[in-house]
Design an enzyme around this catalytic site. Sequence first.
Site, PDB file in Angstrom:
ATOM      1  N   ASP A   4       0.849  -1.179   0.000  1.00 59.66           N
ATOM      2  CA  ASP A   4       0.000   0.000   0.000  1.00 59.66           C
ATOM      3  C   ASP A   4       0.892   1.239   0.000  1.00 59.66           C
ATOM      4  O   ASP A   4       2.092   1.149   0.273  1.00 59.66           O
ATOM      5  CB  ASP A   4      -0.893  -0.019   1.242  1.00 59.66           C
ATOM      6  CG  ASP A   4      -1.793   1.199   1.336  1.00 59.66           C
ATOM      7  OD1 ASP A   4      -2.315   1.625   0.298  1.00 59.66           O
ATOM      8  OD2 ASP A   4      -1.949   1.726   2.457  1.00 59.66           O
ATOM      9  N   ASP A  34      -4.875   6.182  -4.851  1.00 59.78           N
ATOM     10  CA  ASP A  34      -4.630   7.578  -5.200  1.00 59.78           C
ATOM     11  C   ASP A  34      -4.663   7.803  -6.707  1.00 59.78           C
ATOM     12  O   ASP A  34      -4.693   6.867  -7.509  1.00 59.78           O
ATOM     13  CB  ASP A  34      -3.271   8.020  -4.650  1.00 59.78           C
ATOM     14  CG  ASP A  34      -3.334   8.291  -3.155  1.00 59.78           C
ATOM     15  OD1 ASP A  34      -4.441   8.443  -2.635  1.00 59.78           O
ATOM     16  OD2 ASP A  34      -2.267   8.331  -2.520  1.00 59.78           O
TER      17      ASP A  34
END
Length: 1106
Positions: free
Chosen positions: A380, A651
């Site tokens: 992540d 993102d």
Amino acid sequence: MGSLLSRLGLECGRKAVKEEERHLRANDRELNLSYKYSDNAIKTSKYNIFTFLPLNLFEQFQRLANAYFLFLLCLQSIPEVSSLPWYTTVVPLVLVLSMTMAKDGSDDMVSSTSTNYISLSLSLSLLLLCLSLLLQADLLLLSSSEPLNLVYIETAELDGETNLKVKQALTVTGKLEDSVEKLANFNGEVRCEPPNNRLDKFTGTLTLKGETYSLDNERILLRGCTLRNTQWCFGLVIFGGPDTKLMQNCGRTTFKRTSIDRLMNVLVLSIFGFLMIMCLILAIGNGIWEYQEGSKFAAFLPKGVNAPFSAFLTFWSYVIILNTVVPISLYVSVEIIRLGNSFYINWDRKMYYPKNDTPAEARTTTLNEELGQIKYIFSDKTGTLTQNVMTFNKCSINGKAYGEKTEKVDFSWNNLADPKFCFHDNSLVEVVREGNPEVQAFFRLLSLCHTVMPEEKKEGELYYQAQSPDEGALVTAARNFGFVFRSRTPESITVVEMGELVTYELLAVLDFNNVRKRMSVIVRSPEGKLTLYCKGADTIIFERLNPSCSNLTEVTTLHLNEFAGEGLRTLALAYKDIDPEYMEDWKLRHHVANTAMDEREEKLDALYEEIEKGLLLLGSTAVEDKLQDGVPQTIEQLSKADIKIWVLTGDKQETAENIGYSCNMLREEMNEVFIVSANTSEEAFALEKDMEIELLRTACMCQTVICCRVTPLQKAQVVELVKKYKQAVTLAIGDGANDVSMIKAAHIGVGISGQEGMQAVLSSDYSFAQFRYLQRLLLVHGRWSYLRMCKFLRYFFYKNFTFTFVHFWYGFFCGFSAQTVFDEWFITLFNLVYTALPVLSLSLFDQDVNDWWSFQYPQLYTPGQLNQYFSKRAFVYTVLHSGYSSLVLFFIPWAAMYDTVRDDGKEIVDYQSFALLAQTCLLIAVIPLSTPHPSTSSPFIIHVFLSECLVVLWCVCSVGDIICHYVGKCLYLNACCHAVLYVTGTARNSLNQPNVWLTMLLTSVLCVLPVVAYRFLRILLWPTINDKKIHKLLLFPHSRRTSTRRSGYAFSHAQGYGDLVTSGKFLRRTPKSRPALFSQTDSPLAQTQPQFYRTISEREEPPLSP
């Protein structure tokens, strides 16, 4: 009996009916008892004092090796079959069973003692809870001692988080307060979902005085929570005992097994087959011998000679004698080694993070060696590579960007400002104080659209408790710019706007989730104006904008790209004025959907989608999340170890690309950086079955892979895709609840205890506080664990096969009569004492190189990825090596003792002397070979244990008669003792002969010399990377040097990526145009030449030595 059946969900004469809906009424004992819901009694222990022994033995004998040895024990009770005494099997079996039983018992005691409960029935529906009380059932919060009926709870028992969470009762039940009369007359009726394991979700309704109220997770107190900062509260019991969400989550988790575990299971089954073949060969030999030679002894046998029956009995006799080839103690020894290596991880001070007082933790003991075989890492970004400490840096309002690097803004004009907040653009403060309507609407949205809970310990000292660091940063920014969020109730939000106290009526909260990717609130201002404020991902917000915002959208998009190019996390903000008549109709439909028991979420999503249209764009925010210390260096080290690192993040693409450059995953010399985006419907479903292979093939051709805009489910799908088709060991690392599915899907899951709670840690196999500790976990602990386990397994199989083959060869010289070469006590203690301690010691303490050299040469990690040290081929070579050693260890002593006399002319060709010589030669030859790859500590350990083993053996064979005399005399078992230790005095008669010592020397040389010669030629002609580095270590011992190298934050360099991103050339510029990230000249990243991470190619290697 009836209560027992009711606890199990059964009724006499009827099958259990699955509960579809829970229905109960407060203070109605008769109604609640009629449903026969579970009470609060819970049993988490597996055993009790009466069932422990039989149940545990039953479980252990379900294992193949234990059941096999129990079968051998039964065979040994048959005199016609057994040629070994009972204790040769009982002693090792009892030891293995006892060790496993002790472990199971201690685990069960911990489980049972950690469960304390209050026995209650759902008929006792109302409970009073006091401060610091651990909740023992799932409750509907009714009222509390705090203002606005708030309750503060700690959920460490549920999710590991120690920060306080806030729950709030419905206003209608909060009026009950602590009045006994009101509580006694309370007759609210609850209908809710059946028991389930969803900790973050609750669906139900409360009906009171004809009105129906929606119940969600914010009104529920779960079992395992602890009441904090609240003197008292009252609750209605919803679920008790096994129905509580805590107990519903106590189901069995998927047990992860390493590749070595799976290989061992295959090998053990193969060994069983091989054992049967050896026994069959010897049984056939016995039949032939009895047929040809047995007739000569028929006169001495009462029933004559029956060759087939003798062969049948001999088969089972050799099953007993050759049982040592089956590794009964293998699994126990493996668990001991794994437990020791897990303690090394827990005790490693170099993986301890003093800032948070967080040590590394091995949460499992079964996967240590697989840490040395990792090929793919899935990481992540937020909170894993970055700190997850958000700061409000820039924003775009009505087409103008703010946040240029100028002098620090002075917020002294705002008495409620947060002194820790920093911003660097005075122009934004000026337009706010001038009353610019768009700018004020921007910060008004930030102060209203959130789920933050305020806490004011002193006048003017506000503390915000936010569910995410992003939300806390945005509310704090609004606070400093004059829009201070002060308090909230279920129906209102109070804000100080430029010094004036304003209370908004809160009509609806359209909460955020991973699918919506946005959050909205609908409020009514004191003037009566209805407004919807919305914030969320820019792609989601832009789809719902009014067409009149097209020009502003284009400008804001440019600003968003600039922010994302600098590695900032962005959100878009929009609003909408709502017609009062439409709002009344929508609110009625919202109430119906919000109180629905079926498909509540789907109905609410449809209503949210309807009202969140035609929005007017306000602007966007940009929040900075700094890179953790040591991330670039860690990724560099892991890449040199030929470990592929994939980043899976939700993102924006630009943000992920910039983080990739900051982490050294992407480098400017990569001229072929390309992007695969979902521009078509086919590309958007690349993880579907018909597209997944093409996606994997494309990704595997890349040196670096960054997946953007992925959901938690898609993260797990990517991991499963690589596991399915690449047959490689994977590791997933994350810090939040959205990483749990990925962590569970990988072979090894690593959790980082960061800012997003402890969900990832609780679901992981290993945990620590910083990403940089991953390189030590893999390159040091993982590599050592893999090497130690491989050494242990090869030696374990080598010694067992060598020991067994000696008996096999002896069968051809004893008429296949199932006579043993060694004495019974040597057979009993061979695996338990003589050879167990040396290999266990080496498997716990051995290091081929120290941790400094492991970091200096990450390429040492690659043999584990290729599984070079233990495989089926290595096992075959080990068996062949054992066969050669057994030939030497049997035939050399046999030839040396054949027709041999002592110096005084007496014969020493007796069975006991030959057995002692064979036993001694076996120990001298086998123990030094316990280190296939010797290290600096190996010779000392070998000499110590070899000396101790020989002393024990010779003492038993020398002074055993003295021991027998005194022990037998004291216990009146003199005859029995001498029958057990019948080899007493043998050592004194044999070890004083020179030829015996020469035989020991000859067998040792013949056993060890080929192995040493092979290793020498291998290192000389076909050296591996490990051979080269270890040779260099021995020739040039290193001296530690001090280093001034320090890890910097991702975006704190004077000249970074801003100019490259805005120019649009950052993917095409030459390496010389960008300053180095590090100042060290010894780092390849600090030089202008391109850096390529590749596997070091070696010349073709011969087969591994046995």
